[in-house]
Design an enzyme around this catalytic site. Structure first.
Site, mmCIF file in Angstrom:
data_model
loop_
_atom_site.group_PDB
_atom_site.id
_atom_site.type_symbol
_atom_site.label_atom_id
_atom_site.label_comp_id
_atom_site.label_asym_id
_atom_site.label_seq_id
_atom_site.Cartn_x
_atom_site.Cartn_y
_atom_site.Cartn_z
ATOM 1 N N SER A 96 0.816 -1.214 0.000
ATOM 2 C CA SER A 96 0.000 0.000 0.000
ATOM 3 C C SER A 96 0.852 1.267 0.000
ATOM 4 C CB SER A 96 -0.908 0.034 1.231
ATOM 5 O OG SER A 96 -1.617 -1.171 1.376
HETATM 6 N N1 SAH Z 1 -0.879 -4.913 3.918
HETATM 7 C C1 SAH Z 1 -0.143 -5.218 2.715
HETATM 8 C C2 SAH Z 1 -0.825 -4.775 1.439
HETATM 9 C C3 SAH Z 1 -2.051 -5.517 1.201
HETATM 10 S S1 SAH Z 1 -2.568 -5.736 -0.465
HETATM 11 C C4 SAH Z 1 1.276 -4.715 2.767
HETATM 12 O O1 SAH Z 1 1.669 -4.088 3.754
HETATM 13 O O2 SAH Z 1 2.025 -4.973 1.826
HETATM 14 C C5 SAH Z 1 -3.896 -6.828 -0.091
HETATM 15 C C6 SAH Z 1 -3.495 -8.237 0.217
HETATM 16 O O3 SAH Z 1 -4.668 -8.931 0.607
HETATM 17 C C7 SAH Z 1 -2.918 -9.010 -0.968
HETATM 18 O O4 SAH Z 1 -1.693 -9.568 -0.625
HETATM 19 C C8 SAH Z 1 -3.968 -10.105 -1.228
HETATM 20 O O5 SAH Z 1 -3.411 -11.322 -1.691
HETATM 21 C C9 SAH Z 1 -4.594 -10.269 0.132
HETATM 22 N N2 SAH Z 1 -5.951 -10.825 0.142
HETATM 23 C C10 SAH Z 1 -6.940 -10.677 -0.765
HETATM 24 N N3 SAH Z 1 -8.049 -11.323 -0.375
HETATM 25 C C11 SAH Z 1 -7.750 -11.902 0.825
HETATM 26 C C12 SAH Z 1 -8.494 -12.696 1.751
HETATM 27 N N4 SAH Z 1 -9.768 -13.037 1.541
HETATM 28 N N5 SAH Z 1 -7.863 -13.109 2.882
HETATM 29 C C13 SAH Z 1 -6.569 -12.789 3.123
HETATM 30 N N6 SAH Z 1 -5.824 -12.029 2.287
HETATM 31 C C14 SAH Z 1 -6.410 -11.593 1.156
#
Ligand code: SAH
Length: 213
Positions: free
Chosen positions: A60
């Site tokens: 992010s």
């Molecule tokens: N917090 C992260 C950025 C998140 S991007 C950082 O610091 O880098 C969102 C993430 O959520 C992605 O890696 C994606 O694979 C994950 N994601 C999507 N759907 C999800 C779900 N149902 N449960 C867990 N993770 C999920």
């Protein structure tokens, strides 16, 4: 590449944009974002923008993370749940703030990202973070309740199990809306009442599963 100078510049930018929580600003200085971005993106590590981390996912934007962490009002000792580990950077920032008496549980649905983020988190020496490979929209009931919950992927509505796993008087922050745009909601739970505030509009990758926008 002078990461130190780039990091200081980013922190100045976050302050200018209104981030005041010294614990959050300190975490941005102590946890190095360059350790969490892919090699081919290294030169962009301290740009105030989201960056691709593979598998169609992103780390992010620093400003967005800062807004969320400030809204959570993190304190040393807090037990925190994150949905969407991604690179592991946000979990590491939280782990730094809650300290050795606190604990972070972070869920990720893509197995490759689970393994990679575990390595990265180990690399920065934080021992209070557990990465779990599961559907984060179900939360992580085993360790509930949580003082704070953060969702870092877009959802259609707040997954009810997350609200259930939030401690009384706890705070949850989540981007809620359509695929194209979400409102960042800050929710405080008191008894069976939810106090909901909007922190503005943002764009996240979708949370897969039942609450996908
Ligand atoms: N917090 C992260 C950025 C998140 S991007 C950082 O610091 O880098 C969102 C993430 O959520 C992605 O890696 C994606 O694979 C994950 N994601 C999507 N759907 C999800 C779900 N149902 N449960 C867990 N993770 C999920």
């Amino acid at each position: 590449m002078d990461f130190e100078a780039a990091r200081e510049k980013l922190i100045d930018e976050l302050k200018l944009e209104g981030i005041k929580d010294v614990k959050v600003l300190e975490a941005f200085s102590k946890i190095h974002r360059d350790l969490f971005v892919p090699d081919e993106m290294l030169s962009e590590s301290y740009a105030n923008i989201p960056l691709p981390i593979g598998y169609g996912q992103t780390i992010s934007q620093p400003y967005t993370i800062a807004i969320m962490l400030e809204a959570l009002g993190l304190k040393p000792g807090d037990k925190v749940l994150e949905a969407g580990t991604g690179s592991g950077y946000n979990a590491a920032l939280i782990g730094h703030i809650v300290g050795s008496k606190g604990k972070v549980f972070t869920t990720e649905i893509v197995p490759e990202l689970v393994n990679r983020s575990k390595d990265k988190i180990r690399g920065v020496g934080l021992k209070n973070i557990k990465v779990v490979n599961c559907d984060g929209s179900l939360g992580y009931a085993k360790e509930a309740p949580y003082d704070k919950i953060i969702v870092t992927a877009a959802c259609r509505e707040i997954p009810p199990l997350l609200l259930e796993q939030l401690r009384d008087n706890g705070v949850l922050v989540a981007p809620v809306g359509s695929r194209h745009e979400q409102r960042m909601l800050k929710v405080r739970k008191t008894g069976n009442k939810l106090d909901i505030k909007s922190l503005g509009f943002f764009v996240f990758v979708p949370l897969k599963g039942a609450y996908e926008p």
